[in-house]
Enzyme design. Structure first.
Site, PDB file in Angstrom:
ATOM      1  N   ASN A   1     -38.485 -48.053   6.078  1.00  0.00           N
ATOM      2  CA  ASN A   1     -39.025 -47.158   5.054  1.00  0.00           C
ATOM      3  C   ASN A   1     -37.944 -46.699   4.082  1.00  0.00           C
ATOM      4  OD1 ASN A   1     -38.078 -45.718   7.399  1.00  0.00           O
ATOM      5  ND2 ASN A   1     -39.165 -43.870   6.747  1.00  0.00           N
ATOM      6  N   MET A   2     -38.380 -46.383   2.858  1.00  0.00           N
ATOM      7  CA  MET A   2     -37.469 -45.983   1.785  1.00  0.00           C
ATOM      8  C   MET A   2     -38.063 -44.800   1.025  1.00  0.00           C
ATOM      9  SD  MET A   2     -36.560 -49.796   0.286  1.00  0.00           S
ATOM     10  CE  MET A   2     -35.286 -49.211  -0.841  1.00  0.00           C
ATOM     11  N   GLU A   3     -37.212 -43.818   0.745  1.00  0.00           N
ATOM     12  CA  GLU A   3     -37.600 -42.641  -0.041  1.00  0.00           C
ATOM     13  C   GLU A   3     -36.602 -42.476  -1.177  1.00  0.00           C
ATOM     14  OE1 GLU A   3     -38.944 -40.585   4.193  1.00  0.00           O
ATOM     15  OE2 GLU A   3     -37.218 -39.805   3.062  1.00  0.00           O
TER      16      GLU A   3
ATOM     17  N   HIS B   1     -43.225 -47.807   2.822  1.00  0.00           N
ATOM     18  CA  HIS B   1     -43.395 -47.726   4.271  1.00  0.00           C
ATOM     19  C   HIS B   1     -42.739 -48.948   4.923  1.00  0.00           C
ATOM     20  CE1 HIS B   1     -46.887 -44.682   4.132  1.00  0.00           C
ATOM     21  NE2 HIS B   1     -46.461 -44.849   2.881  1.00  0.00           N
TER      22      HIS B   1
ATOM     23  N   GLU C   1     -43.731 -51.032   7.199  1.00  0.00           N
ATOM     24  CA  GLU C   1     -44.576 -52.223   7.268  1.00  0.00           C
ATOM     25  C   GLU C   1     -44.653 -52.909   5.908  1.00  0.00           C
ATOM     26  OE1 GLU C   1     -46.393 -49.225  10.205  1.00  0.00           O
ATOM     27  OE2 GLU C   1     -45.234 -49.197   8.356  1.00  0.00           O
TER      28      GLU C   1
ATOM     29  N   CYS D   1     -49.508 -45.987   9.897  1.00  0.00           N
ATOM     30  CA  CYS D   1     -50.392 -45.000   9.285  1.00  0.00           C
ATOM     31  C   CYS D   1     -51.580 -45.715   8.633  1.00  0.00           C
ATOM     32  CB  CYS D   1     -49.634 -44.168   8.249  1.00  0.00           C
ATOM     33  SG  CYS D   1     -49.156 -45.099   6.772  1.00  0.00           S
TER      34      CYS D   1
ATOM     35  N   CYS E   1     -50.735 -48.040   5.734  1.00  0.00           N
ATOM     36  CA  CYS E   1     -50.194 -49.355   6.090  1.00  0.00           C
ATOM     37  C   CYS E   1     -51.253 -50.268   6.698  1.00  0.00           C
ATOM     38  CB  CYS E   1     -49.022 -49.195   7.047  1.00  0.00           C
ATOM     39  SG  CYS E   1     -47.555 -48.525   6.246  1.00  0.00           S
TER      40      CYS E   1
END
EC number: 3.5.4.5
Length: 294
Positions: free
Chosen positions: A89-91, A102, A104, A129, A132
């Site tokens: 995951n990346m923010e 996300h 996935e 989630c 995804c």
């Protein structure tokens, strides 16, 4: 070895460490394992495919960039070719929550943008989630995709997404990871051509708005991302995110980006320019160009 892997690597079983060490020695380890490498790791450790994938999840999660949540999720997409693709995951600080990626999505995009034709399974360290699950339902593997979670029996996507709504409900025949070429001529410099080539691979059956992004790093390496729409619209992955996924997984960082190009149609129903440029500027890239598809 890239520094991000060191802590996770130290916690692996000794025989897995020994087998992985030459693979991870390259700072730019591509965050994937070929079928041959997977077979070699199985032989060295005595683990079957499922157990090996679970054992490798900490390395995938080590690729996460989570300045907001500090919650690292790792995923491994297992291609029908035998290649395994890491994802995390990346923010993005300074952007919007909608720009996040996300794990996935990361692993699946990694496989797709690497030329994988379909997925057999995906292994994740936390339950996918709803976002995804819907994203995965766009794949050509559909509801048959196998999902593997620690401490649980493997199940098909259909078990996690009952009464699913997907592309077939909208009579869409060409699915995500199916081969596509929209035929736009490659023009301009190498970076522009990479962005156009990415747009040509777009999965955009709902809006008919092809787009692609190419990022050039200071060492000349180029990473390209294609637009991936979803029948439920919101789980759609923008092209910039595809490029950023590859940039991150291949061992690069945002300050390495020196220039970006977005390719899209001027009269498309959906336009990527504003969101793409805003997110790139938040990441420190201000040299951003737009190429119009024709």
């Amino acid at each position: 070895m890239h520094p991000r892997f060191q802590t996770a690597f130290a916690q692996l079983a000794d025989n897995l460490q020994s087998a992985l060490e030459p693979i991870l020695a390259d700072k730019y380890f591509p965050a994937l394992l070929t079928g041959e490498q997977v077979s070699s790791l199985k032989s060295a450790t005595g683990l079957d495919e499922d157990a090996l994938a679970f054992a490798l999840l900490p390395l995938a999660a080590a690729c996460a960039l989570t300045p907001l949540s500090n919650f690292n999720v790792g995923a491994i997409a297992r291609g029908v070719s035998g290649t395994w693709y890491f994802g995390a995951n990346m923010e993005f600080i300074g952007a919007t929550m909608q720009q996040t990626v996300h794990a996935e999505q990361s692993a699946i995009s990694h496989a797709w943008l690497s030329g994988e034709k379909a997925l057999a399974a995906i292994t994740v360290n936390y339950t996918p989630c709803g976002h995804c699950r819907q994203f995965m339902n766009e794949l050509n593997s559909g509801l048959d995709l196998r999902i593997h979670l620690p401490g649980r029996e493997a199940h098909a996507l259909r078990d996690y997404l009952p009464d699913a709504f997907g592309p077939k409900d909208l009579e869409i025949k060409t699915l995500l990871m199916d081969e596509q070429d929209h035929g736009y001529a490659l023009t301009g410099d190498a970076l522009s051509q990479a962005a156009i080539a990415a747009a040509n691979r777009s999965h955009m059956p709902y809006s008919k708005s092809p787009s692609g992004v190419a990022l050039e790093c200071k060492d000349g390496r180029i990473f390209s991302g294609s637009y991936a729409e979803n029948a439920a619209f919101n789980p759609t992955l923008p092209p910039l995110q595809g490029a950023l996924i590859l940039l991150n997984l291949k061992g690069y960082d945002y300050p390495d980006i020196q220039r970006a190009v977005l390719a899209e149609k001027a009269d498309a129903p959906l336009i990527q320019w504003d969101a793409t440029s805003a997110t790139l500027k938040a990441l420190g890239c201000h040299s951003i160009d737009r190429v119009l598809l024709a």
